[in-house]
Design an enzyme around this catalytic site. Sequence first.
Site: not given
Length: 521
Positions: A108, A404
């Site tokens: 994102h 992540d």
Amino acid sequence: MLARNRFLLLLVMGGAALAIISLSLQFLNLIPTAPMGEERMFHSVDGGGGVNLGKSRKRVLPVPHKQEPNPISEAYAYCNTPNRTEQGWEGHSPADYKLLSVQVMIRHGDRYPLYSIPKTKRPAIDCTLSINKKPSHPLMNSYISHMGQGERGHWETPLGSVPRLPSHSACEMGELTQTGVVQHLHNGQLLHQAYKHHNLLSSDWSPRQVWVETTGKSRTLQSGLAFLYGFLPNFDWTKLTVRHQWSTLFCGSACDCPARNKYLEEEQRRQYKLRVADAELEKTYADMARTLGLLTRQLRAANPIDSLLCHLCHGLSFPCVPTGDDGTGGCLTMAQFAVIRRQQLEDEADRRRAGLYHKYAILAMYPYLNRTASKMERVAKGSEAGRRPRAGGEEVFSLSSAHDVSMAPLLSALGLEEARFPRFAARVVFELWKSPPTTQGQPKKGAGKGDKSKAKDGELFIRVLYNGEDVTFHTTFCRSHDRHASHPLCPLKNFLSFVRRDMFSVVNATSYQEACYKRPG
């Protein structure tokens, strides 16, 4: 001791941003022990040796250097401020090769912090979207308009109730910012330009050709939609089905793996031991807590690096608290973060040496990599000469909008241990290519009319790119392949063998089931 002091001095002089590049998992147990759960940042992975891969390939990893990396440039690279001049190597191949499919995992975009620092003001950031705010993008207005028609799309539960646009004038925790939207509009448009000459998707693409999946967080869903809006030749809600992945590991129905959790727990113990043995780090956290009038454990729990990274990326001053009669007060300093960053770098080196995270990553990302391989096989089979095309076409483009803690283990599982930690709006791209058909059995001189040469179907190849750079020949499955062979790409069979068998050798197994459930010894 002198060398260490000199190193710290260099980091301090680098000022404004050091360590904030990532949130070290050693402070917070940041990788989830179960595959679902809130995203948290794994700390950065510094680059290692580079290789010149020829005309069609860019240097993929930083060249070794004797000087320490500049903390300011590292931090701003993590912020990933949108830059319209960025170039990517997606879509590059030898002449006459045919692009069959593309699969992308994105992290994102820029978001508001997940944590606030007690007794300080939260960063003043507006998460509403406007063409008049910076950074912006030429597609912004039409993007906002199209997102308002999202009820026409097909949504897996619970995605239909997740907002399709960030919309709070005072950002909520973890909310995507306008910067995050622009990052992915830019990335989508970049890949649209890279692939449009390959006719991957026509303007009348069919629903079967596009696969989209996301976790249930608004920042991943919104990032995925922004990317698609920039990427698709014609954004059409009625053709889109957005699928939900409950796990940040994108493991679908294959998430149960006890050994994976065991390796993770061992990795977390390693991190903890390294951290508590660092007296300078402990003193620094105590000093920071004293400035804010907090207990040291409260400061760690508040995760100051996350908030300060947001300050940095948005050009905001670091927070301060008023000076009190008890001597508390003041501002958090870059010198303090120099110590934190130094310890993070030491932990990264120790993590690679220990190898526990790599074992975790292999088991964490096998389900995603296996799906990737299976999709490539289906598309390859559909491309075989003489085969009748399926009605509606094959699934030629897949997008996974992730975190992540999805992308960091993916990089490790692929063997890209030296790749830099996933920045905001990072992307990993898998391309499937087919070489031109070759002719076998040239007719002999004086042969009869019935003697004809036969055309052999083209061979299949894979490319892996990270943030636009070709990292294929740094992956475990293609590191030893002769890149100067007649076909200067990596054979797909290398990847298939790696996913189906070879990757498990790291954990002394030959399959996912065996690796997950075998008893020690």
